[in-house]
Each structure stands twice: as structure tokens, then as C-alpha cells.
Write an enzyme that holds these catalytic residues in place. Structure first.
Site, PDB file in Angstrom:
ATOM      1  N   ASN A 192       8.835  15.755   2.231  1.00  0.00           N
ATOM      2  CA  ASN A 192       9.314  14.165   1.835  1.00  0.00           C
ATOM      3  C   ASN A 192       9.066  13.282   2.623  1.00  0.00           C
ATOM      4  O   ASN A 192       8.677  11.973   2.386  1.00  0.00           O
ATOM      5  CB  ASN A 192      11.007  14.115   1.572  1.00  0.00           C
ATOM      6  CG  ASN A 192      11.379  14.656   0.160  1.00  0.00           C
ATOM      7  OD1 ASN A 192      10.407  15.070  -0.495  1.00  0.00           O
ATOM      8  ND2 ASN A 192      12.549  14.597  -0.186  1.00  0.00           N
ATOM      9  N   THR A 199      19.083  19.610   0.226  1.00  0.00           N
ATOM     10  CA  THR A 199      18.142  19.377   1.064  1.00  0.00           C
ATOM     11  C   THR A 199      18.955  18.981   2.447  1.00  0.00           C
ATOM     12  O   THR A 199      19.795  18.323   2.450  1.00  0.00           O
ATOM     13  CB  THR A 199      17.380  17.787   0.962  1.00  0.00           C
ATOM     14  OG1 THR A 199      16.617  17.940  -0.358  1.00  0.00           O
ATOM     15  CG2 THR A 199      16.527  17.772   2.053  1.00  0.00           C
ATOM     16  N   GLY A 220      12.412   4.035  -2.575  1.00  0.00           N
ATOM     17  CA  GLY A 220      13.734   3.705  -2.688  1.00  0.00           C
ATOM     18  C   GLY A 220      14.273   5.444  -3.134  1.00  0.00           C
ATOM     19  O   GLY A 220      13.414   6.369  -3.010  1.00  0.00           O
ATOM     20  N   PHE A 274       0.856   8.651  -4.322  1.00  0.00           N
ATOM     21  CA  PHE A 274       1.697   8.142  -3.196  1.00  0.00           C
ATOM     22  C   PHE A 274       0.772   7.301  -2.467  1.00  0.00           C
ATOM     23  O   PHE A 274       1.033   6.900  -1.355  1.00  0.00           O
ATOM     24  CB  PHE A 274       2.348   9.252  -2.339  1.00  0.00           C
ATOM     25  CG  PHE A 274       3.765   9.732  -3.110  1.00  0.00           C
ATOM     26  CD1 PHE A 274       4.918   9.580  -2.936  1.00  0.00           C
ATOM     27  CD2 PHE A 274       3.085  11.081  -3.831  1.00  0.00           C
ATOM     28  CE1 PHE A 274       5.823  10.039  -3.677  1.00  0.00           C
ATOM     29  CE2 PHE A 274       4.191  11.500  -4.896  1.00  0.00           C
ATOM     30  CZ  PHE A 274       5.502  10.872  -4.582  1.00  0.00           C
ATOM     31  N   LYS A 299       0.280   4.242  -3.568  1.00  0.00           N
ATOM     32  CA  LYS A 299       0.483   3.052  -4.427  1.00  0.00           C
ATOM     33  C   LYS A 299       1.315   1.774  -3.903  1.00  0.00           C
ATOM     34  O   LYS A 299       2.494   2.137  -3.311  1.00  0.00           O
ATOM     35  CB  LYS A 299       1.502   3.327  -5.849  1.00  0.00           C
ATOM     36  CG  LYS A 299       1.460   2.307  -6.826  1.00  0.00           C
ATOM     37  CD  LYS A 299       0.279   2.187  -7.712  1.00  0.00           C
ATOM     38  CE  LYS A 299       0.477   1.148  -8.743  1.00  0.00           C
ATOM     39  NZ  LYS A 299      -0.544   0.372  -8.975  1.00  0.00           N
ATOM     40  N   LYS A 340      17.104   8.664   2.662  1.00  0.00           N
ATOM     41  CA  LYS A 340      17.844   9.538   3.297  1.00  0.00           C
ATOM     42  C   LYS A 340      17.214  10.552   4.405  1.00  0.00           C
ATOM     43  O   LYS A 340      17.601  10.985   5.230  1.00  0.00           O
ATOM     44  CB  LYS A 340      19.132  10.000   2.574  1.00  0.00           C
ATOM     45  CG  LYS A 340      18.929  11.447   2.103  1.00  0.00           C
ATOM     46  CD  LYS A 340      20.205  11.877   1.293  1.00  0.00           C
ATOM     47  CE  LYS A 340      19.776  13.106   0.141  1.00  0.00           C
ATOM     48  NZ  LYS A 340      19.132  14.215   0.851  1.00  0.00           N
ATOM     49  N   CYS A 357      16.417  10.196  -2.406  1.00  0.00           N
ATOM     50  CA  CYS A 357      15.878  11.103  -1.352  1.00  0.00           C
ATOM     51  C   CYS A 357      15.225  10.513  -0.075  1.00  0.00           C
ATOM     52  O   CYS A 357      15.322  10.922   0.941  1.00  0.00           O
ATOM     53  CB  CYS A 357      14.968  12.256  -2.131  1.00  0.00           C
ATOM     54  SG  CYS A 357      15.906  13.332  -3.291  1.00  0.00           S
ATOM     55  N   VAL A 374      19.810  17.997  -9.277  1.00  0.00           N
ATOM     56  CA  VAL A 374      19.113  19.311  -8.845  1.00  0.00           C
ATOM     57  C   VAL A 374      19.941  20.475  -9.620  1.00  0.00           C
ATOM     58  O   VAL A 374      19.096  21.171 -10.223  1.00  0.00           O
ATOM     59  CB  VAL A 374      19.137  19.347  -7.572  1.00  0.00           C
ATOM     60  CG1 VAL A 374      18.775  20.703  -6.862  1.00  0.00           C
ATOM     61  CG2 VAL A 374      18.069  18.239  -6.858  1.00  0.00           C
TER      62      VAL A 374
HETATM   63  P1  NAD Z   1      23.847  14.535  -7.273  1.00  0.00           P
HETATM   64  O1  NAD Z   1      24.865  13.596  -6.584  1.00  0.00           O
HETATM   65  O2  NAD Z   1      23.274  14.010  -8.643  1.00  0.00           O
HETATM   66  O3  NAD Z   1      24.732  15.862  -7.643  1.00  0.00           O
HETATM   67  C1  NAD Z   1      25.690  16.428  -6.653  1.00  0.00           C
HETATM   68  C2  NAD Z   1      26.719  17.029  -7.413  1.00  0.00           C
HETATM   69  O4  NAD Z   1      27.374  17.834  -6.410  1.00  0.00           O
HETATM   70  C3  NAD Z   1      27.700  16.209  -7.979  1.00  0.00           C
HETATM   71  O5  NAD Z   1      27.962  16.319  -9.311  1.00  0.00           O
HETATM   72  C4  NAD Z   1      29.032  16.206  -7.329  1.00  0.00           C
HETATM   73  O6  NAD Z   1      30.038  16.042  -8.150  1.00  0.00           O
HETATM   74  C5  NAD Z   1      28.723  17.800  -6.908  1.00  0.00           C
HETATM   75  N1  NAD Z   1      29.613  18.148  -5.980  1.00  0.00           N
HETATM   76  C6  NAD Z   1      30.219  17.674  -4.740  1.00  0.00           C
HETATM   77  N2  NAD Z   1      30.986  18.473  -4.067  1.00  0.00           N
HETATM   78  C7  NAD Z   1      31.057  19.496  -4.584  1.00  0.00           C
HETATM   79  C8  NAD Z   1      31.944  20.502  -4.489  1.00  0.00           C
HETATM   80  N3  NAD Z   1      32.569  20.627  -3.495  1.00  0.00           N
HETATM   81  N4  NAD Z   1      32.191  21.503  -5.464  1.00  0.00           N
HETATM   82  C9  NAD Z   1      31.209  21.196  -6.340  1.00  0.00           C
HETATM   83  N5  NAD Z   1      30.516  20.261  -6.896  1.00  0.00           N
HETATM   84  C10 NAD Z   1      30.340  19.237  -5.834  1.00  0.00           C
HETATM   85  O7  NAD Z   1      22.663  15.017  -6.058  1.00  0.00           O
HETATM   86  P2  NAD Z   1      21.305  15.603  -6.481  1.00  0.00           P
HETATM   87  O8  NAD Z   1      20.640  14.373  -6.641  1.00  0.00           O
HETATM   88  O9  NAD Z   1      21.236  16.763  -7.363  1.00  0.00           O
HETATM   89  O10 NAD Z   1      21.016  16.086  -4.928  1.00  0.00           O
HETATM   90  C11 NAD Z   1      21.665  17.247  -4.394  1.00  0.00           C
HETATM   91  C12 NAD Z   1      20.857  17.794  -3.261  1.00  0.00           C
HETATM   92  O11 NAD Z   1      19.332  18.112  -3.533  1.00  0.00           O
HETATM   93  C13 NAD Z   1      20.790  16.847  -2.239  1.00  0.00           C
HETATM   94  O12 NAD Z   1      20.826  17.418  -0.889  1.00  0.00           O
HETATM   95  C14 NAD Z   1      19.244  15.980  -2.564  1.00  0.00           C
HETATM   96  O13 NAD Z   1      18.709  15.651  -1.238  1.00  0.00           O
HETATM   97  C15 NAD Z   1      18.556  17.074  -2.832  1.00  0.00           C
HETATM   98  N6  NAD Z   1      17.371  16.764  -3.734  1.00  0.00           N
HETATM   99  C16 NAD Z   1      17.576  15.854  -4.765  1.00  0.00           C
HETATM  100  C17 NAD Z   1      16.559  15.930  -5.599  1.00  0.00           C
HETATM  101  C18 NAD Z   1      16.523  14.473  -6.571  1.00  0.00           C
HETATM  102  O14 NAD Z   1      15.206  14.167  -6.937  1.00  0.00           O
HETATM  103  N7  NAD Z   1      17.778  14.066  -7.002  1.00  0.00           N
HETATM  104  C19 NAD Z   1      15.335  16.400  -5.293  1.00  0.00           C
HETATM  105  C20 NAD Z   1      15.345  17.536  -4.475  1.00  0.00           C
HETATM  106  C21 NAD Z   1      16.231  17.606  -3.773  1.00  0.00           C
END
Ligand code: NAD
Length: 429
Positions: free
Chosen positions: A208, A121, A257, A249, A251, A263, A260, A11
């Protein structure tokens, strides 16, 4: 505007690169020094179509930079986004320790007015905790606003989704923050919903969970279709063309999985519980989702009987196509179960081999689908990659020990495979 994106993951990095591309100056901060070093060299730590080009272009033009120095990022920016992970704890609750830690560190680094935006999130009321945390560590006593701005991008089309969102949700408490956030998103020309912070937080979990519910709903329908001899693909088409329902959605398959849905559904169940409401509908959503994997394994066993010493070929490891993300992928659970029964697994995924290698041991990773088919007792389809649609199935058939395909994603037309001489088993058809 000058922005700081804390957490350069799926993100944070996409949002940072896209914000830079529409003219902002963005500093991405991450605790992972290796990730930051890679990014500085123009290399992307995960697979996301279009992202590498965007990062290189904006870094090259000086609008996008990377650091592990959070204090510097905060000092140099007016809007601070928190985009760190919020992984599930054992009881389903979201683990907010990264959000809490980052909030404290932001507070200690603020020397003038800042807007602190929750992009991760998070459960409803996290905004209140972020505000309280910042207030109690605000050593320079500066003014600040907390904003909730949940992200709806999908891995695999994240760059497109960020630039073309269906809507932008902004939860605010001050006109000053609202004005700035509106200005920031103005170039995207997308519908903007402005709410209070709690409503914005709920919009993300509710959205979600609703999508997960839709998947479980069609999977439940698939189970009925299997029992009565109907075709869930036709049922889904017949339902989905109703505009009130919609086709996406709907399908049927081996369940949702990814990092997102599992969890977020679990977290929403916990949030509801804490508020005094038993969200049974979502508990059943989870139950149906787990059941899809069990049913798929049952189909494999019904076809091959004893799995010990059998070789199972797997096409697709990522939790969905166009990503190398295998977090909570159904494929992992299926492969682990097959291995527990003594089966040998050969697998291919167009991009998720490396990410799988880190979590799945004792799998023979192959260079292409034909290598997977060679000597396998059956072929499982676990991710609906576009390129799996147009394989040379005559060749696949000649390589397999038995012409058996168990398709967990309903990627193929059953009749075509019967005509080719395969035993073809899909989901709900
Ligand atoms: P990710 O694991 O890909 O990235 C999170 C990053 O945060 C990592 O690079 C980690 O090293 C970094 N991090 C952790 N602690 C830190 C700190 N103290 N200081 C600086 N960096 C730190 O996670 P993501 O998939 O990007 O998800 C992030 C959030 O966004 C979650 O809450 C997730 O639910 C939400 N989200 C994800 C998606 C998706 O498709 N992946 C979509 C919408 C929302």
C-alpha cells in the site's frame, strides 16, 4: 470448510460472501447489531458493485449467515478471520484495540483446535501479540495456529478482486495451518506466496505504501509540468508504457484518500520508527499528498479571488469512483476549506451523498450535475466517476455563472473544453 468472519465491513463482508460462493459455510459476526439486522434482511450496509446479489444468493442457499454472537461464530467454525477495523490513532499508529478485544473473545470461546487469521491490515509483530493474547485467555487449553492473510481487494471492484487476486499471501508457522489455508484458497487458482507471519504483515504495508508513493511521485512530476508548461498526462503515458514502471497509480490529481492509504502509510512510518529506521521517503510521500490539496485550493482562489459568498459546484465526493466511501476523501478536506472561507457548496455524487451527509454539514446536495452547475461560480471535479465524462457540457456552460472548470482528476481533454468556451484548469497540464 466452516469459517467465521469477525467484522462484516468492506473486507469482512466481501471476503465472507466470496468464501461462501466458492462452497464454504461462513458466519459473519459484527458488533453492530443494526448492520447485522440489515444483512439478515438481505440489505447491504454500503455500496459495492455485485455484493448484494452475492450476499442474497449465498444467504438464500444457506452458506452465509449473520450474527452478533461471536462465541457462536467461533464454536461453529474451524477458521476464524479477524477483519475488524484498524483505524489510525492521532500519532499515526494503527489502533489495534478491536483486534486485541476480538483475540481475547476468540480465545475464551475456543473449545477445539482453531486457525485464527489476521485479515485486517496490521503492523508487523501483531501476529505475535495475537498469539500471546489468545494463549493467555485460552481457558479450555486448546491447540491453535495464528496466520497472517492480508487482503488486497479494492473498494469498487472488491468482489472481482477477491475472486481474481494477483496473489494470495499467507504467513504461517505450522504445516497444519499452511495445508488448510492452501486448501481454502485452492478454488481461486491464484499464485500463493507462503511466508513467515512477519513478512506477510510487512507485504501488506509495503504494498500500500508503494502505491501511495507512486501517486505522490506522479503528483510531484505534475507540479514540475505545471511550472514548465508540459502535460503530465503525456508524461505519465510515456513512463507507464515502460513495463518496469507500469501505468497504474500514475494518475496525477488531488492526491490519495480512502480508509487505507493515508492510514497505512502513517502506520508504516510509525512501524519503521519503532524499529529504529527513519522512513523519510514515506514522510515525503505524505507531504506531497497534503500539498496537492493546498495547490488545488490555490487554483480555486487564483480563479475566483475572494471565496466569501461565492457558490462552488462540486462533482464527486467519494474518495474514488464506484464506492460510497468518503473516509479520508480529498473532497471532504477541500469542501471544509472552501466553507471556512465563506463559500457556499453545492455537490453531487452518484452514490456517496448519504455517507457525505453524515460528515459534511451545510452542503446543498443536488440530484444531478446540472443542478450543481445552476448558479455556481465554478465547477470542481473531485472524483473521476465515469458518468461525469459524458455530460452535456453546453448545458453545463449555460447554467454556470462563469464557464470555469477546475478538474482535480484530469478527467477531461483541456483542448475540448477550451473549444467549448470554458476556462479549464487541470493538474499538471
Ligand atoms: P470497516 O470499518 O468497513 O469494517 C470493520 C467492521 O468491524 C465494522 O463493521 C465494525 O462494526 C466491525 N467491528 C469492530 N469491532 C468489532 C468487534 N469487536 N467484533 C465484531 N466486529 C467488530 O473496515 P474495512 O474497510 O472492512 O477494514 C477492515 C480491515 O481491513 C482494516 O484493517 C483495513 O485496513 C483492512 N483493509 C481494508 C480494505 C478496504 O478497501 N476497505 C482493503 C484491504 C484491507
Amino acid at each position: 470448510m466452516r469459517l467465521c468472519m469477525i467484522g462484516a465491513g468492506h473486507v469482512g463482508l466481501v471476503s465472507g460472501a466470496c468464501f461462501a460462493d466458492i462452497g464454504n459455510e461462513v458466519i459473519c459476526v459484527d458488533v453492530d447489531g443494526e448492520k447485522i439486522d440489515k444483512l439478515k434482511k438481505g440489505s447491504i450496509p454500503f455500496f459495492e458493485p455485485g455484493l448484494e446479489e452475492l450476499v442474497r444468493k449465498n444467504a438464500g442457499e444457506g452458506r452465509l449467515s449473520f450474527t452478533t454472537d461471536l462465541e457462536k461464530g467461533v464454536k461453529e467454525s474451524g477458521i476464524i478471520f479477524i477483519a475488524v477495523g484498524t483505524p489510525p490513532r492521532e500519532n499515526g499508529e494503527a489502533d489495534l484495540s478491536y483486534v486485541e478485544e476480538v483475540s481475547r473473545r476468540i480465545a475464551a470461546s475456543m473449545e477445539e483446535y482453531k486457525i485464527v487469521v489476521e485479515k485486517s491490515t496490521v503492523p508487523v509483530k501483531t501476529g505475535e501479540w495475537v498469539r500471546r493474547t489468545i494463549r493467555s485467555h485460552n481457558i479450555h487449553h486448546v491447540d491453535f495456529d495464528v496466520v497472517s492473510n492480508p487482503e488486497f481487494l479494492r473498494e469498487g471492484s472488491a468482489v472481482y478482486d477477491f475472486i481474481h487476486p494477483d496473489r494470495i499471501v499467507i504467513g504461517v508457522e505450522s504445516e497444519r495451518a499452511e495445508r488448510t489455508m492452501r486448501e481454502l484458497y485452492e478454488p481461486l487458482k491464484s499464485p500463493l506466496i507462503v511466508t513467515d507471519i512477519k513478512s506477510a504483515e510487512i507485504i501488506k504495508h509495503a504494498s500500500n505504501s508503494f502505491l501511495a508513493l507512486k501517486i505522490s511521485y506522479i503528483n510531484a512530476i505534475a507540479n514540475i509540468c505545471e511550472r514548465v508548461g508540459a502535460d503530465v498526462e503525456k508524461v505519465s503515458q510515456g513512463m507507464g508504457l515502460d513495463k518496469r514502471i507500469g501505468r497504474s497509480f500514475l494518475k496525477a490529481g488531488i492526491g490519495y484518500g480512502g480508509s487505507c492509504f493515508p492510514k497505512d502509510v502513517a502506520a508504516f512510518v510509525r512501524i519503521a520508527e519503532e524499529s529504529g529506521y527513519d522512513f523519510e521517503l514515506l514522510k515525503v510521500t505524505e507531504k506531497i499528498n497534503h500539498g496537492q490539496i493546498e495547490q488545488f485550493l490555490r487554483k480555486i482562489k487564483e480563479s475566483l479571488w475572494i471565496l466569501n459568498n461565492k457558490t462552488i459546484g462540486v462533482l464527486g465526493l467519494a474518495f474514488k469512483p464506484d464506492t460510497d466511501d468518503v473516509r479520508e476523501a480529498p473532497s471532504l478536506k477541500i469542501i471544509e476549506q472552501l466553507q471556512a472561507e465563506g463559500a457556499k457548496v453545492k455537490a453531487f455524487d452518484p452514490v456517496a451523498t448519504e455517507t457525505s451527509r453524515a460528515v459534511l454539514k451545510d452542503v446543498e446536495y443536488c440530484a444531478n450535475p446540472y443542478e450543481v452547475a445552476g448558479g455556481s461560480d465554478c465547477l470542481l471535479i473531485l472524483t473521476e466517476w465515469e458518468e461525469f465524462k459524458s455530460l452535456d457540457f453546453k448545458r453545463i456552460k449555460s447554467l454556470l455563472k462563469h464557464p470555469l472548470i477546475i478538474d482535480g482528476r484530469n478527467l477531461y481533454e483541456p483542448q475540448k473544453f477550451k473549444d467549448l468556451g470554458f476556462t479549464y484548469i487541470g493538474v499538471g497540464r
